[in-house]
Design an enzyme around this catalytic site. Structure first.
Site, mmCIF file in Angstrom:
data_model
loop_
_atom_site.group_PDB
_atom_site.id
_atom_site.type_symbol
_atom_site.label_atom_id
_atom_site.label_comp_id
_atom_site.label_asym_id
_atom_site.label_seq_id
_atom_site.Cartn_x
_atom_site.Cartn_y
_atom_site.Cartn_z
ATOM 1 N N HIS A 58 -17.850 -8.561 -2.167
ATOM 2 C CA HIS A 58 -18.582 -7.879 -3.227
ATOM 3 C C HIS A 58 -17.631 -7.157 -4.176
ATOM 4 C CE1 HIS A 58 -22.469 -7.612 -0.578
ATOM 5 N NE2 HIS A 58 -22.100 -8.847 -0.859
ATOM 6 N N GLU A 113 -36.445 -12.231 -4.660
ATOM 7 C CA GLU A 113 -34.987 -12.212 -4.535
ATOM 8 C C GLU A 113 -34.413 -13.620 -4.650
ATOM 9 O OE1 GLU A 113 -31.431 -10.686 -1.553
ATOM 10 O OE2 GLU A 113 -33.212 -11.653 -0.705
ATOM 11 N N ASP A 141 -25.732 -14.714 -4.016
ATOM 12 C CA ASP A 141 -24.751 -13.924 -3.267
ATOM 13 C C ASP A 141 -23.995 -14.796 -2.257
ATOM 14 O OD1 ASP A 141 -23.770 -11.151 -2.336
ATOM 15 O OD2 ASP A 141 -24.565 -12.021 -0.485
ATOM 16 N N SER A 193 -25.658 -5.308 0.194
ATOM 17 C CA SER A 193 -27.071 -5.495 -0.135
ATOM 18 C C SER A 193 -27.991 -4.480 0.541
ATOM 19 C CB SER A 193 -27.519 -6.909 0.254
ATOM 20 O OG SER A 193 -26.868 -7.869 -0.523
ATOM 21 N N ASP A 248 -28.337 -6.417 -7.172
ATOM 22 C CA ASP A 248 -28.079 -5.239 -6.341
ATOM 23 C C ASP A 248 -26.601 -4.857 -6.344
ATOM 24 O OD1 ASP A 248 -27.475 -7.601 -5.070
ATOM 25 O OD2 ASP A 248 -28.294 -7.029 -3.127
ATOM 26 N N ASP A 278 -29.457 -11.584 -6.020
ATOM 27 C CA ASP A 278 -28.513 -10.896 -5.137
ATOM 28 C C ASP A 278 -27.069 -11.282 -5.465
ATOM 29 O OD1 ASP A 278 -26.924 -10.242 -2.651
ATOM 30 O OD2 ASP A 278 -28.891 -9.607 -1.971
#
Length: 548
Positions: A426, A268, A273, A84, A315, A38
């Site tokens: 992000h 995952e 992330d 996500s 992702d 992630d």
């Protein structure tokens, strides 16, 4: 004119090649493993590789390296930079979605939509790849994560709602989707109702018991959860209490592969992330390396098995992580030692070191910091730690200016390295794509998130498309029970649909996979979803047969 025609022919030729690469024949396989680190930008992968080389941790290549085959353009239905929930939902359902959406059709945003969105489909739950593998192909299904089990990415695979934070609606769906394996965090989210369901459908629930996890070898379904919510970062993890993502992946594969029809597994690396959001360089590197070990375990199984495909892709990106930043002079002369010596001395993430310091006396801070980072704190740096919001204030007048200790620690650690970050959020660049298929049928070039979904459908060998399945599995109750007396009770913990016909009374609770016909429990085979925005239950179209 001739030059223009030639240019157009060249563009057409390139377009045909581009189109063909996404429609190559794909041989279906028995087992499919999707692995998502992630929020992993390519800069993190590069740094992890150099860190591994510098520290002699296992050769010059990462486990993904031999299988790199392209990139993926990830996006939400109405925005290039994805979150996500909508991005993994696109992988799982084939429909890009809006921020917050979990495997559900987006509300149209005509001014900004990047794909065609049908306004009449808003809030429609969409069948996922995991659900299709279970329902259509009768495969065992499972998930391995390092956060709480109803977090965005696992939720995208096995639940449906328009708000990713609604754990009270998402968690029961995951439980009632009857997964064969669920390994991760989130003990505080398991309800008594979920535990009762586990007992009924022969699911072993293991909570904070690593010995029970490691020794489990039963034939029944199994959930093993650790911690109240998320698991610790790998660098901070106590192996005697918390399994690694590699260990959980191996355990999941061992259990799922017992199914004669094969399996679908989503793994995952959830907290790459999280640590990228915190701009923690050593955390990004070591968290990705832990995930890459899990990739190695999956590829190892796939090669031995001969009937397994493995697809690895983030992702979305996060933080704009770079090797090198503006204060690195003569960057082209910086040696691997210049770049990786200091970060290689760090024995905890910023969060892990924060937990230690919060329990210690101020006079011990310098020694503890030296022990875990080899950094000699300056007086100014020490003051920044002591004035942290979550410790105590050195000067009450500076309270409004202070920040949590974790942030201060990361700033100190990063100042001794040359890693850079552009944001704490992000980012919208393409992400890497790696894949293994026993016959070499892997997606090549630049793929969109929707095309990845099509590849997953093909490699699973789905005979019925996900849109077709959605019509059968998530039909609107008004259409299924047209002409019948339907009422929705919203006073209970979960909304409840009651349908009456003659002497028959059907009761359908939301977010579960069971219903009650004249008080007798029946298994629906898939979860039901209630959406308050349109006051609609979405449930199996064949449920009307129970009233005939």
């Amino acid at each position: 004119m001739k030059k223009t025609i030639c240019s157009l022919l060249l563009i057409l030729s390139c377009s045909l090649v581009w189109s063909q690469q996404y429609h190559r024949p794909v041989k279906p396989v028995k087992n499919v493993i999707v692995m998502i680190p992630d929020g992993t930008s390519i800069g993190v992968v590069s740094a992890a590789r150099w860190y591994q080389i510098y520290n002699k941790l296992g050769g010059e290549n990462l486990n993904i390296d031999p299988y790199m085959c392209g990139t993926v353009k990830t996006f939400s239905s109405n925005a290039p930079i994805g979150d996500s929930a909508p991005t993994t939902s696109a992988y799982m359902t084939g429909m890009p979605q809006r921020t917050g959406n979990v495997a559900i059709y987006p509300v149209a945003d005509p001014e900004n939509d990047l794909v065609k969105v049908d306004p009449s489909m808003a809030y429609q739950p969409l069948v996922t790849i995991l659900e299709a593998a279970k329902i259509q192909k009768k495969k065992a299904v499972g998930m391995v994560v390092t956060v709480e089990f109803p977090h965005a990415t696992p939720a995208d695979c096995s639940s449906h709602y328009y708000a990713r934070g609604k754990y009270e609606y998402i968690a029961p769906q995951i439980a009632y989707n009857n997964l064969d394996v669920m390994f991760g965090g989130g003990n505080s989210i398991v309800t008594d109702d979920m535990k009762n369901h586990f007992k009924k459908n022969n699911t072993t629930l293991i909570q904070d018991d690593i010995n029970a996890f490691r020794s489990f070898d039963g034939d029944n379904k199994v959930w093993a959860l650790f911690q109240e919510k998320e698991l610790p970062y790998d660098l901070d993890r106590d192996d005697s209490k918390i399994p690694s993502i590699e260990e959980m992946t191996r355990k999941a594969i061992d259990h799922l592969s017992e199914n004669d029809n094969g399996f679908f597994l989503m793994v995952e690396g959830s907290k790459v992330d999280w640590v990228a959001h915190g701009n923690d360089a050593v955390g990004c590197i070591t968290e990705y390396l832990a995930f890459d070990k899990a990739v190695g375990a999956a590829i190892e199984f796939a090669k031995k098995d001969g009937e397994t495909a493995v697809i690895v892709l983030p992702d979305h990106g996060n933080s704009g992580f770079t090797i090198g930043r503006r204060d690195l002079k003569s960057y082209d002369k910086a040696t691997i030692h210049d770049l990786f010596a200091n970060v290689s001395k760090y024995k905890r993430t910023g969060e892990g070191l924060e937990r230690i310091l919060l329990q210690e006396k101020p006079e011990d801070f310098k020694a503890i910091f030296k022990k875990y980072t080899d950094i000699d704190l300056t007086e100014e740096e020490l003051a920044s730690l002591l004035s942290s919001n979550n410790y105590k204030e050195a000067d009450y007048m500076k309270k409004a200016e202070s920040q949590n200790m974790g942030h201060a620690i990361v700033d100190i650690m990063n100042s001794r390295t040359y890693f850079g970050f552009t944001t704490g959020g992000h980012t919208g660049e393409e992400v890497f794509l790696a894949a293994y298929h026993p016959q070499g049928d892997v997606p090549l070039g630049m793929n969109t998130n929707v095309q990845i979904n099509h590849y997953l459908s093909d490699v699973l060998g789905l005979k019925e498309s996900l849109p077709e399945m959605t019509k059968e599995v998530f039909a609107k109750h008004q259409e299924v029970f047209s002409g019948l007396n339907c009422t929705i009770d919203k006073s209970t913990a979960f909304p409840q649909l009651t349908v009456k016909k003659g002497k028959k009374t059907l009761i359908v609770p939301a977010f579960k996979s069971v219903a009650y016909m004249n008080g007798k429990e029946i298994d629906l085979g898939s979860v039901t979803v209630y959406i308050d925005k349109n006051d609609t239950f979405y449930l199996p179209a064949n449920l009307i047969e129970q009233l005939n």
